[in-house]
Design a protein around this motif. Structure first.
Motif, PDB file in Angstrom:
ATOM      1  N   SER A  43       0.823  -1.212   0.000  1.00  0.00           N
ATOM      2  CA  SER A  43       0.000   0.000   0.000  1.00  0.00           C
ATOM      3  C   SER A  43       0.853   1.257   0.000  1.00  0.00           C
ATOM      4  CB  SER A  43      -0.923  -0.004   1.211  1.00  0.00           C
ATOM      5  OG  SER A  43      -0.144  -0.005   2.391  1.00  0.00           O
ATOM      6  N   LEU A  44       2.089   1.154   0.526  1.00  0.00           N
ATOM      7  CA  LEU A  44       2.927   2.346   0.619  1.00  0.00           C
ATOM      8  C   LEU A  44       3.942   2.429  -0.502  1.00  0.00           C
ATOM      9  CD1 LEU A  44       3.661   2.531   4.458  1.00  0.00           C
ATOM     10  CD2 LEU A  44       1.993   3.792   3.157  1.00  0.00           C
ATOM     11  N   ASP A  45       3.884   1.465  -1.437  1.00  0.00           N
ATOM     12  CA  ASP A  45       4.879   1.438  -2.505  1.00  0.00           C
ATOM     13  C   ASP A  45       4.702   2.647  -3.429  1.00  0.00           C
ATOM     14  OD1 ASP A  45       5.643  -0.877  -5.205  1.00  0.00           O
ATOM     15  OD2 ASP A  45       6.830   0.654  -4.205  1.00  0.00           O
ATOM     16  N   PRO A  46       5.712   3.457  -3.621  1.00  0.00           N
ATOM     17  CA  PRO A  46       5.556   4.645  -4.468  1.00  0.00           C
ATOM     18  C   PRO A  46       5.308   4.320  -5.932  1.00  0.00           C
ATOM     19  CG  PRO A  46       7.509   4.847  -3.102  1.00  0.00           C
ATOM     20  CD  PRO A  46       6.999   3.469  -2.908  1.00  0.00           C
TER      21      PRO A  46
END
Lengths: 143, 109
Positions: A43-46
């Motif tokens: 979910s936090l992967d850029p």
């Protein structure tokens, strides 16, 4: 100071707009799939690897703009009453007028000296006592 | 009240307190939009974006402390911890999110 702050602001805006422009050109320039970062959860992967120079330029321009904004803002005023009163007494208008009775000098002179509460009879009595001999002029009079 | 007795001994100029609060609030609002532009340009998402905003607000507080308050916050703020360091973090959050989404849409899409 104002000139330096404005120059810093202009530089910061230039660098920031350049960084945003370079970023907007990125997707048109590269079409390959970027690698996913293994340390971050999904979910936090850029999802895109930003080149280092754009990142550095953005951060540098943000720092410049912050410094420029703080420098170009209005000065803070001291909140202690005695500091404010001191600047008032030392101000140009207060220093220009020399005679106290004309209303210059300390703007709070009337409050500090309180001519209405001055003990006239006591001081007169002490002065007469001193003139007649003996005692000092500063004897305490009665109200 | 201890607070009122302190105020009688060392009175405070209310006009200066309001001026300082207005100035700091102005700085925070402007820098919040600025951090949004930076977060959008950097392509930050969810948690890293908000962490970037709170870090940036701390940096701005430090800048005000060194550049404007001459490292003596008690001379300019009645409650330095409440006003200067931890002051009004969520007021600029809306401006931050606004410019963040704007620049993110401009750069990514």
């Amino acid at each position: 100071m104002a000139a330096i702050a404005t120059a810093i602001n202009v530089l910061g805006v230039l660098f920031l707009s350049h960084a945003a422009y370079e970023h907007s050109l990125l997707t048109s320039a590269s079409t390959s799939l970027p690698p996913t970062h293994s340390l971050l959860p999904a979910s936090l992967d850029p999802k895109i690897t930003l080149p280092l120079d754009i990142t550095l330029e953005t951060l540098f321009s943000v720092l410049l703009l912050c410094a420029g904004m703080v420098l170009s803002s209005a000065d803070l005023k001291p909140i202690q009453w005695r500091v404010w009163a001191g600047t008032l007494e030392a101000s140009q208008e207060a220093r220009e007028v020399k005679e106290v009775g004309v209303g210059g000098g300390n703007p709070y002179q009337a409050l500090e000296e309180r001519a209405g509460f001055w003990d006239v009879r006591g001081v007169g009595k002490a002065t007469r006592g001193w003139m007649d001999g003996g005692g000092d002029k500063k004897g305490k009079g009665r109200a | 009240m201890i607070d009122e007795r302190e105020l009688v001994k060392h009175p405070i100029v209310q006009d200066s307190v309001q001026h300082n609060a207005r100035t700091v609030s102005n700085i925070r609002a402007l820098t919040a939009s600025l951090f949004g532009v930076a977060a959008g340009t950097l392509g930050l998402e969810s948690f890293p974006g908000f962490i970037f905003y709170f870090l940036g607000t701390a940096v701005v507080s430090l800048l005000i402390f060194t550049l404007k308050a001459d490292s003596k916050p008690e001379a300019y703020f009645y409650h330095p911890v409440g006003d200067l360091w931890a002051g009004d973090m969520f007021g600029g959050l809306m401006s931050f999110v606004l410019t963040w989404t704007l620049l993110y849409g401009l750069c990514k899409a």
